[in-house]
Design a protein around this motif. Sequence first.
Motif, PDB file in Angstrom:
ATOM      1  N   ASN A 136     -19.361 111.508  23.486  1.00  0.00           N
ATOM      2  CA  ASN A 136     -18.427 111.889  24.548  1.00  0.00           C
ATOM      3  C   ASN A 136     -18.121 113.382  24.484  1.00  0.00           C
ATOM      4  OD1 ASN A 136     -16.605 111.319  26.740  1.00  0.00           O
ATOM      5  ND2 ASN A 136     -14.932 111.413  25.265  1.00  0.00           N
ATOM      6  N   PHE A 137     -17.858 113.884  23.297  1.00  0.00           N
ATOM      7  CA  PHE A 137     -17.558 115.295  23.074  1.00  0.00           C
ATOM      8  C   PHE A 137     -18.728 116.171  23.526  1.00  0.00           C
ATOM      9  CE2 PHE A 137     -17.403 118.988  20.151  1.00  0.00           C
ATOM     10  CZ  PHE A 137     -16.124 119.459  20.423  1.00  0.00           C
ATOM     11  N   ALA A 138     -19.939 115.774  23.131  1.00  0.00           N
ATOM     12  CA  ALA A 138     -21.127 116.551  23.488  1.00  0.00           C
ATOM     13  C   ALA A 138     -21.355 116.573  24.997  1.00  0.00           C
ATOM     14  CB  ALA A 138     -22.357 115.985  22.770  1.00  0.00           C
ATOM     15  N   LEU A 139     -21.212 115.420  25.640  1.00  0.00           N
ATOM     16  CA  LEU A 139     -21.466 115.337  27.077  1.00  0.00           C
ATOM     17  C   LEU A 139     -20.444 116.113  27.891  1.00  0.00           C
ATOM     18  CD1 LEU A 139     -22.458 111.575  27.308  1.00  0.00           C
ATOM     19  CD2 LEU A 139     -23.976 113.552  27.534  1.00  0.00           C
ATOM     20  N   HIS A 140     -19.182 116.001  27.531  1.00  0.00           N
ATOM     21  CA  HIS A 140     -18.130 116.645  28.324  1.00  0.00           C
ATOM     22  C   HIS A 140     -18.022 118.141  28.076  1.00  0.00           C
ATOM     23  CE1 HIS A 140     -16.369 113.412  30.650  1.00  0.00           C
ATOM     24  NE2 HIS A 140     -16.685 112.621  29.639  1.00  0.00           N
ATOM     25  N   ASN A 141     -18.598 118.638  27.003  1.00  0.00           N
ATOM     26  CA  ASN A 141     -18.540 120.070  26.717  1.00  0.00           C
ATOM     27  C   ASN A 141     -19.862 120.770  26.975  1.00  0.00           C
ATOM     28  OD1 ASN A 141     -15.745 120.652  25.640  1.00  0.00           O
ATOM     29  ND2 ASN A 141     -16.327 118.873  24.434  1.00  0.00           N
ATOM     30  N   SER A 142     -20.751 120.114  27.695  1.00  0.00           N
ATOM     31  CA  SER A 142     -22.047 120.687  28.042  1.00  0.00           C
ATOM     32  C   SER A 142     -22.053 121.072  29.517  1.00  0.00           C
ATOM     33  CB  SER A 142     -23.151 119.665  27.786  1.00  0.00           C
ATOM     34  OG  SER A 142     -23.138 119.286  26.442  1.00  0.00           O
ATOM     35  N   ASP A 143     -22.888 122.042  29.830  1.00  0.00           N
ATOM     36  CA  ASP A 143     -22.995 122.473  31.224  1.00  0.00           C
ATOM     37  C   ASP A 143     -23.907 121.549  32.027  1.00  0.00           C
ATOM     38  OD1 ASP A 143     -21.413 124.992  31.195  1.00  0.00           O
ATOM     39  OD2 ASP A 143     -22.864 125.475  29.621  1.00  0.00           O
ATOM     40  N   ASN A 144     -25.007 121.130  31.408  1.00  0.00           N
ATOM     41  CA  ASN A 144     -25.968 120.249  32.072  1.00  0.00           C
ATOM     42  C   ASN A 144     -26.535 119.270  31.059  1.00  0.00           C
ATOM     43  OD1 ASN A 144     -26.227 121.449  34.862  1.00  0.00           O
ATOM     44  ND2 ASN A 144     -26.667 123.235  33.600  1.00  0.00           N
ATOM     45  N   ILE A 145     -26.976 118.131  31.566  1.00  0.00           N
ATOM     46  CA  ILE A 145     -27.563 117.097  30.735  1.00  0.00           C
ATOM     47  C   ILE A 145     -28.860 116.666  31.394  1.00  0.00           C
ATOM     48  CG2 ILE A 145     -27.249 114.779  29.763  1.00  0.00           C
ATOM     49  CD1 ILE A 145     -24.093 115.606  30.465  1.00  0.00           C
ATOM     50  N   ILE A 146     -29.923 116.617  30.601  1.00  0.00           N
ATOM     51  CA  ILE A 146     -31.217 116.156  31.096  1.00  0.00           C
ATOM     52  C   ILE A 146     -31.498 114.810  30.447  1.00  0.00           C
ATOM     53  CG2 ILE A 146     -33.706 116.603  31.125  1.00  0.00           C
ATOM     54  CD1 ILE A 146     -33.001 119.605  30.941  1.00  0.00           C
TER      55      ILE A 146
END
Length: 167
Positions: free
Chosen positions: A115-125
């Motif tokens: 959750n932390f990684a996803l919400h603090n990232s600009d984009n997700i592939i």
Amino acid sequence: VWILKPKKNIFAQALTVILRRILRYSFNYLDIAQGWGKYLIPYARNLIRNNNIKNVIATGPPCTVHYLATFLKIENPGINLIQDYRDPWNSHRKYEYKTNIKKLWQKEKSVFMENFALHNSDNIIVVTENMKDSLCRLYNLNRDKVYVIHNGYDLDDFKEIDNNTNK
């Protein structure tokens, strides 16, 4: 160091296998990258700052890499952090509670990390539409920040295939 060297007798080989399993499940219950933070973050931070890097891509598994890369974004808010998911994280069987993750606090930590990684990232592939749908639904993500790049092939290559072998 002894545990890393090749063993000639069968007793030493068996002891090495047992010690490796004990260490793996004691300290690296999620993946092998759990101990990388103290080396990876300072090294990557220096690369980013010394080379004026603007885009950072973290590819996993191992999934802990996504979590660790998030700290690079926090320490360098000007970078564009892209999380490249090759496989699902917490919805993968490897991360199921009572399968490989034996304790509830370990599963809680794993879910927090994702959750932390996803919400603090600009984009997700991600590699499939199903992964995108699942992540967006589970973590309430903006669909515009998640992109699908299919694994290993381009769907456009298969739109018009001539299967006629009788030419």
